[in-house]
Design a protein around this motif. Structure first.
Motif, PDB file in Angstrom:
ATOM      1  N   GLY A 134     -18.524   2.407 -43.089  1.00 24.15           N
ATOM      2  CA  GLY A 134     -19.293   1.818 -44.178  1.00 24.15           C
ATOM      3  C   GLY A 134     -19.464   2.870 -45.209  1.00 24.15           C
ATOM      4  O   GLY A 134     -20.537   2.211 -45.537  1.00 24.15           O
ATOM      5  N   GLU A 135     -19.712   3.739 -45.349  1.00 24.54           N
ATOM      6  CA  GLU A 135     -19.480   4.498 -46.588  1.00 24.54           C
ATOM      7  C   GLU A 135     -18.559   5.127 -47.256  1.00 24.54           C
ATOM      8  O   GLU A 135     -17.288   5.417 -46.534  1.00 24.54           O
ATOM      9  N   LYS A 136     -18.425   5.319 -48.207  1.00 24.52           N
ATOM     10  CA  LYS A 136     -18.200   6.022 -49.142  1.00 24.52           C
ATOM     11  C   LYS A 136     -17.753   7.176 -49.814  1.00 24.52           C
ATOM     12  O   LYS A 136     -19.355   7.936 -48.592  1.00 24.52           O
ATOM     13  N   ILE A 137     -16.823   7.883 -50.097  1.00 25.12           N
ATOM     14  CA  ILE A 137     -16.447   8.896 -49.975  1.00 25.12           C
ATOM     15  C   ILE A 137     -17.204   9.376 -51.142  1.00 25.12           C
ATOM     16  O   ILE A 137     -16.907   9.696 -52.075  1.00 25.12           O
ATOM     17  N   GLY A 138     -18.462  10.501 -50.853  1.00 25.73           N
ATOM     18  CA  GLY A 138     -19.242  10.656 -51.718  1.00 25.73           C
ATOM     19  C   GLY A 138     -18.563  12.023 -53.389  1.00 25.73           C
ATOM     20  O   GLY A 138     -17.155  11.972 -53.614  1.00 25.73           O
TER      21      GLY A 138
END
Length: 152
Positions: free
Chosen positions: A54-58
């Motif tokens: 649920g999180e994008k790679i920074g």
């Protein structure tokens, strides 16, 4: 839930992908030969990671991986050349058009309303190791349906 991925782990994963020589049932893999393929693997990995966590790679990790993939491409001598596109001949188009006209019979409007999403192209592997076969399926939505939907 997945833990945060380290740079070292990602680099090791892509090195592992580049070193793969055998696939399922001991089948020989062609391997990765171009930088664009390696880039595609990275894009797919990012999408899978985002769906799983649920999180994008920074941004920092993204920039770091861009440099890592560039170094890996150099280390494994991956090609940066673009493939030449094959030409489509008028005879091929005419054959395809005639096959489509057969489906629509005497309804030219059905052929004119055909869209890209109405065509399904599938590559069928020959189990005996011969050349692959191309299967083209058409979804005939705008044909005569006076007595209801037709059975396929």
């Amino acid at each position: 839930m997945m833990q945060a991925i380290s740079r070292r782990t990602l680099k090791a994963f892509f090195e592992w992908i580049l070193n793969q020589r055998q696939g399922k049932d001991g089948r020989r893999l062609a391997g990765i030969k171009s930088t664009s393929t390696l880039g595609t693997y990275w894009k797919v990995f990012r999408l899978v990671h985002e769906r799983a966590t649920g999180e994008k790679i920074g941004g920092r990790m993204y920039r770091h991986m861009y440099r890592v993939l560039k170094k890996l491409a150099k280390k494994y001598y991956l090609s940066t050349k673009k493939r030449e596109k094959t030409a489509m001949y008028v005879e091929d188009l005419l054959t395809l058009f005639c096959q489509l006209a057969r489906f629509s019979r005497n309804r030219p409007l059905a052929l004119l309303k055909l869209r890209y999403r109405d065509i399904i192209v599938t590559l069928l592997r020959d189990p005996n190791g011969g050349p692959h076969q191309i299967l083209i399926e058409f979804i005939c939505e705008f044909t005569k349906q006076f007595l209801g939907a037709k059975d396929a």
